[in-house]
Design a protein around this motif. Structure first.
Motif, PDB file in Angstrom:
ATOM      1  N   ASP A  11       0.827  -1.215   0.000  1.00 54.59           N
ATOM      2  CA  ASP A  11       0.000   0.000   0.000  1.00 54.59           C
ATOM      3  C   ASP A  11       0.856   1.258   0.000  1.00 54.59           C
ATOM      4  N   SER A  12       1.972   1.201   0.703  1.00 57.11           N
ATOM      5  CA  SER A  12       2.855   2.365   0.745  1.00 57.11           C
ATOM      6  C   SER A  12       3.515   2.608  -0.607  1.00 57.11           C
ATOM      7  N   ILE A  13       3.691   1.537  -1.377  1.00 59.37           N
ATOM      8  CA  ILE A  13       4.296   1.672  -2.700  1.00 59.37           C
ATOM      9  C   ILE A  13       3.333   2.343  -3.668  1.00 59.37           C
ATOM     10  N   ILE A  14       2.074   1.920  -3.646  1.00 56.15           N
ATOM     11  CA  ILE A  14       1.095   2.441  -4.603  1.00 56.15           C
ATOM     12  C   ILE A  14       0.802   3.924  -4.372  1.00 56.15           C
ATOM     13  N   SER A  15       1.029   4.378  -3.162  1.00 49.51           N
ATOM     14  CA  SER A  15       0.724   5.774  -2.843  1.00 49.51           C
ATOM     15  C   SER A  15       1.629   6.759  -3.567  1.00 49.51           C
ATOM     16  N   VAL A  16       2.772   6.288  -4.053  1.00 51.67           N
ATOM     17  CA  VAL A  16       3.703   7.188  -4.745  1.00 51.67           C
ATOM     18  C   VAL A  16       3.701   6.950  -6.251  1.00 51.67           C
ATOM     19  N   ALA A  17       2.822   6.067  -6.738  1.00 57.07           N
ATOM     20  CA  ALA A  17       2.752   5.764  -8.170  1.00 57.07           C
ATOM     21  C   ALA A  17       1.727   6.675  -8.828  1.00 57.07           C
ATOM     22  N   HIS A  18       2.183   7.760  -9.458  1.00 56.89           N
ATOM     23  CA  HIS A  18       1.267   8.761 -10.020  1.00 56.89           C
ATOM     24  C   HIS A  18       1.044   8.578 -11.516  1.00 56.89           C
ATOM     25  N   SER A  19       2.083   8.249 -12.274  1.00 57.61           N
ATOM     26  CA  SER A  19       1.942   8.086 -13.725  1.00 57.61           C
ATOM     27  C   SER A  19       1.668   6.621 -14.073  1.00 57.61           C
ATOM     28  N   THR A  20       1.318   6.386 -15.340  1.00 56.25           N
ATOM     29  CA  THR A  20       1.091   5.007 -15.787  1.00 56.25           C
ATOM     30  C   THR A  20       2.369   4.183 -15.661  1.00 56.25           C
ATOM     31  N   GLY A  21       3.486   4.774 -16.056  1.00 56.24           N
ATOM     32  CA  GLY A  21       4.761   4.070 -15.946  1.00 56.24           C
ATOM     33  C   GLY A  21       5.104   3.724 -14.515  1.00 56.24           C
ATOM     34  N   SER A  22       4.881   4.671 -13.609  1.00 50.83           N
ATOM     35  CA  SER A  22       5.217   4.414 -12.210  1.00 50.83           C
ATOM     36  C   SER A  22       4.266   3.395 -11.591  1.00 50.83           C
ATOM     37  N   PRO A  34      10.927  -8.089 -16.618  1.00 50.03           N
ATOM     38  CA  PRO A  34      10.352  -6.992 -15.837  1.00 50.03           C
ATOM     39  C   PRO A  34      10.782  -5.610 -16.326  1.00 50.03           C
ATOM     40  N   PHE A  35      12.016  -5.490 -16.802  1.00 53.45           N
ATOM     41  CA  PHE A  35      12.478  -4.203 -17.339  1.00 53.45           C
ATOM     42  C   PHE A  35      11.738  -3.855 -18.627  1.00 53.45           C
ATOM     43  N   MET A  36      11.415  -4.862 -19.420  1.00 48.76           N
ATOM     44  CA  MET A  36      10.699  -4.639 -20.666  1.00 48.76           C
ATOM     45  C   MET A  36       9.291  -4.102 -20.394  1.00 48.76           C
ATOM     46  N   THR A  37       8.605  -4.693 -19.434  1.00 47.02           N
ATOM     47  CA  THR A  37       7.241  -4.250 -19.146  1.00 47.02           C
ATOM     48  C   THR A  37       7.237  -2.854 -18.538  1.00 47.02           C
ATOM     49  N   ILE A  38       8.247  -2.532 -17.742  1.00 45.79           N
ATOM     50  CA  ILE A  38       8.355  -1.179 -17.170  1.00 45.79           C
ATOM     51  C   ILE A  38       8.682  -0.168 -18.264  1.00 45.79           C
ATOM     52  N   LEU A  39       9.564  -0.536 -19.198  1.00 43.41           N
ATOM     53  CA  LEU A  39       9.910   0.327 -20.324  1.00 43.41           C
ATOM     54  C   LEU A  39       8.668   0.652 -21.150  1.00 43.41           C
ATOM     55  N   TYR A  40       7.856  -0.354 -21.438  1.00 40.81           N
ATOM     56  CA  TYR A  40       6.629  -0.128 -22.191  1.00 40.81           C
ATOM     57  C   TYR A  40       5.704   0.832 -21.453  1.00 40.81           C
ATOM     58  N   GLY A  41       5.680   0.728 -20.131  1.00 38.88           N
ATOM     59  CA  GLY A  41       4.818   1.603 -19.330  1.00 38.88           C
ATOM     60  C   GLY A  41       5.257   3.052 -19.393  1.00 38.88           C
ATOM     61  N   TYR A  42       6.524   3.300 -19.184  1.00 35.82           N
ATOM     62  CA  TYR A  42       7.019   4.682 -19.197  1.00 35.82           C
ATOM     63  C   TYR A  42       7.023   5.282 -20.603  1.00 35.82           C
ATOM     64  N   ALA A  43       7.265   4.427 -21.620  1.00 31.35           N
ATOM     65  CA  ALA A  43       7.292   4.921 -23.001  1.00 31.35           C
ATOM     66  C   ALA A  43       5.896   4.941 -23.628  1.00 31.35           C
ATOM     67  N   ASN A  44       4.908   4.471 -22.867  1.00 21.68           N
ATOM     68  CA  ASN A  44       3.520   4.431 -23.338  1.00 21.68           C
ATOM     69  C   ASN A  44       3.383   3.616 -24.631  1.00 21.68           C
ATOM     70  N   ILE A  45       4.087   2.487 -24.660  1.00 26.33           N
ATOM     71  CA  ILE A  45       4.037   1.591 -25.818  1.00 26.33           C
ATOM     72  C   ILE A  45       3.017   0.489 -25.543  1.00 26.33           C
ATOM     73  N   LYS A  46       2.032   0.366 -26.447  1.00 27.78           N
ATOM     74  CA  LYS A  46       1.027  -0.692 -26.346  1.00 27.78           C
ATOM     75  C   LYS A  46       0.365  -0.730 -24.965  1.00 27.78           C
ATOM     76  N   ILE A  47      -0.025   0.439 -24.484  1.00 26.11           N
ATOM     77  CA  ILE A  47      -0.769   0.536 -23.234  1.00 26.11           C
ATOM     78  C   ILE A  47      -2.242   0.717 -23.594  1.00 26.11           C
ATOM     79  N   ARG A  48      -2.991  -0.352 -23.471  1.00 25.14           N
ATOM     80  CA  ARG A  48      -4.388  -0.336 -23.897  1.00 25.14           C
ATOM     81  C   ARG A  48      -5.272   0.357 -22.860  1.00 25.14           C
ATOM     82  N   ARG A  49      -6.136   1.231 -23.355  1.00 24.81           N
ATOM     83  CA  ARG A  49      -7.051   1.973 -22.488  1.00 24.81           C
ATOM     84  C   ARG A  49      -8.448   1.341 -22.528  1.00 24.81           C
ATOM     85  N   ILE A  50      -9.199   1.555 -21.471  1.00 18.85           N
ATOM     86  CA  ILE A  50     -10.569   1.055 -21.423  1.00 18.85           C
ATOM     87  C   ILE A  50     -11.451   1.912 -22.314  1.00 18.85           C
TER      88      ILE A  50
END
Length: 481
Positions: free
Chosen positions: A360-371, A461-477
């Motif tokens: 829970d303490s980790i999620i509190s500092v995750a503001h962007s999609t990548g984070s 894990p680095f690949m999935t984080i890279l995709y998150g920060y670079a906004n690559i193939k991040i599907r929206r609802i």
């Protein structure tokens, strides 16, 4: 009615983990590769006792603590039973000539230059077909380890290639339990999850294969040609080698592909290998029981010895003698001990809310999609380190982050992909995790020895984080749909 429990603070929640990390680090420093054969088990018990005292401080009763422990151990019972069965399978596959035949024929078609590349691909194919990295390691993995060592390759690199391929196949197979579990926790369907996961998994395995291919060209194959012939000669001097022996692994793979549960499939493979041993390897049966004339009683004794205890086939070639060794169920007991101790610790810190408080303490500092994706991946890895089980590393973060992903308009397959890219693949890199303990025991290579060469598992894990920060193939609802 249960008495009110006190919600643990972040500082209090971290104490058992810090205590465990100190003990585990000390054990690795003092005991080196022997740390998993007793010292780490005791470290987990001491840390569990410490966490139990913290639970009492949080108003948990002994009955509640025990309930959490039993629930945790129960979740690992399937893995424990499979481990014991694989110990027996390895023994009968040795005396039946199955593993020696795999090594013998494998040496004819593989060479040091392409071996690591081929081992990774073969492991991936078998794992996709069976849906299990564990079954792959227990069948093709054992054979590939023998072939690679006979070719003069470092055991850590061989294991790294096997594990990289096996976990790629495990992730991408619709038969895999974790591949079904991740979308269930995230709220998406299986094949959407697999298609979306391929976007990060594909580049990860391609990079891994390129590394192993380049690595192969640095190996001097000429120095191993003579030893290959020596190995084949030594094996043929003891075993009857023929293609009929491959019926055994073919049947096991067929049964698993047909969705038979791993435990009965492995049991059938064990019994079938025992029958094959009686038919094709009477000389080995006599050897195992100390030269006694081949017969019904000696056959029964040899098969049981192979199933429950150590068997060594001596050929006069030291390298081959090392390959032709099995420890049976007995050899799995230290791993079972490690798993039980890990689940005791994991059961306490999960049931008293400490692990959830840390997350829970980790999620509190995750503001962007990548984070947010990075936080999810980090949480999965943390659970693998602390709860010592990949299922917990998928289930708990999946439950915790699903609402957050939804509120941010992120499709659930983003979450399921992250759970697998970080929770599934990193479990094998941790010695006290059930997966790390299992692979280390089955392949006969210490976790920290193969860890630097599990390129796919480290890249994912680095690949999935890279995709998150670079906004690559991040599907929206699609809120309109």
């Amino acid at each position: 009615m249960d008495k009110d429990h006190i919600k643990p603070s972040l500082g209090l929640s971290l104490l058992p983990l810090i205590f465990l990390i100190i003990l585990l680090s000390s054990n690795v420093y003092i005991f080196n590769d022997d740390a998993s054969y007793g010292p780490n088990q005791m470290a987990l018990i001491f840390a569990a006792a410490f966490a139990g005292l913290m639970s009492i401080r949080l108003n948990y009763s002994w009955e509640e603590i025990l309930k959490g422990i039993v629930k945790s151990i129960s979740s690992a019972m399937s893995a424990i039973l499979i481990l014991l069965m694989i110990g027996s399978l390895a023994g009968t596959w040795l005396i039946s000539g199955v593993v020696p035949a795999m090594i013998y024929y494998g040496l004819e078609i593989l060479n040091p230059t392409i071996f690591l590349f081929a081992a990774c691909i073969v492991s991936a194919v078998v794992s996709i077909a069976t849906g299990s990295s564990w079954s792959t390691a227990a069948t093709m993995g054992i054979a590939l380890m023998g072939i690679g060592q006979a070719l003069g390759l470092h055991e850590g690199v061989i294991a790294g290639a096997i594990i990289s391929g096996a976990y790629f196949g495990d992730k991408m197979s619709p038969l895999s339990d974790t591949t079904n579990l991740a979308p269930a926790m995230a709220g998406t369907d299986l094949f959407t999850h697999i298609r979306y996961m391929a976007l990060t998994t594909g580049p990860s395995i391609i990079i891994t294969l390129i590394i192993f291919l380049i690595w192969g060209f640095t190996v001097d194959g000429s120095t191993t040609l003579g030893s290959v012939v020596e190995v084949q000669t030594a094996i043929a001097s003891k075993f009857e080698i023929n293609l009929f022996l491959f019926i055994v692994p073919a049947v096991v793979i067929f049964l698993i592909v047909k969705k038979m549960p791993a435990l009965p499939a492995l049991f059938i493979g064990t019994i079938l290998a025992a029958v094959i041993a009686l038919i094709f390897q009477p000389q080995i049966i006599s050897y195992v029981v100390g030269g006694t004339e081949f017969g019904l009683v000696s056959g029964y004794e040899a098969i049981l010895r192979a199933m429950f205890t150590e068997v060594n086939i001596e050929t006069g070639n030291a390298m081959v003698d090392e390959l032709l060794t099995s420890s049976g169920m007995e050899g799995m007991l230290s791993t079972v001990w490690l798993i039980v101790c890990a689940m005791i610790f994991g059961g306490i810190v999960e049931s008293n809310g400490m692990l959830r408080r840390i997350a829970d303490s980790i999620i509190s500092v995750a503001h962007s999609t990548g984070s947010l994706i990075a936080a999810t991946a980090g949480t999965c890895i943390t659970f693998n380190l602390t709860a010592s089980d990949q299922y917990i590393a998928i289930v708990v973060p999946g439950r915790m982050f699903s609402k957050e992903f939804e509120e941010r308009g992120l499709a659930p397959e983003n979450l399921s992909r992250t759970l697998e890219d970080s929770g599934t693949v990193t479990s094998v890199l941790i010695p006290w995790n059930t997966c790390g303990a299992y692979q280390s025991t089955v392949l006969g290579v210490a976790t920290f020895t193969y860890l630097p060469y599990c390129f796919f598992n480290m890249i994912s894990p680095f690949m999935t984080i890279l995709y998150g920060y670079a906004n690559i193939k991040i599907r929206r609802i699609n809120k309109e749909g």
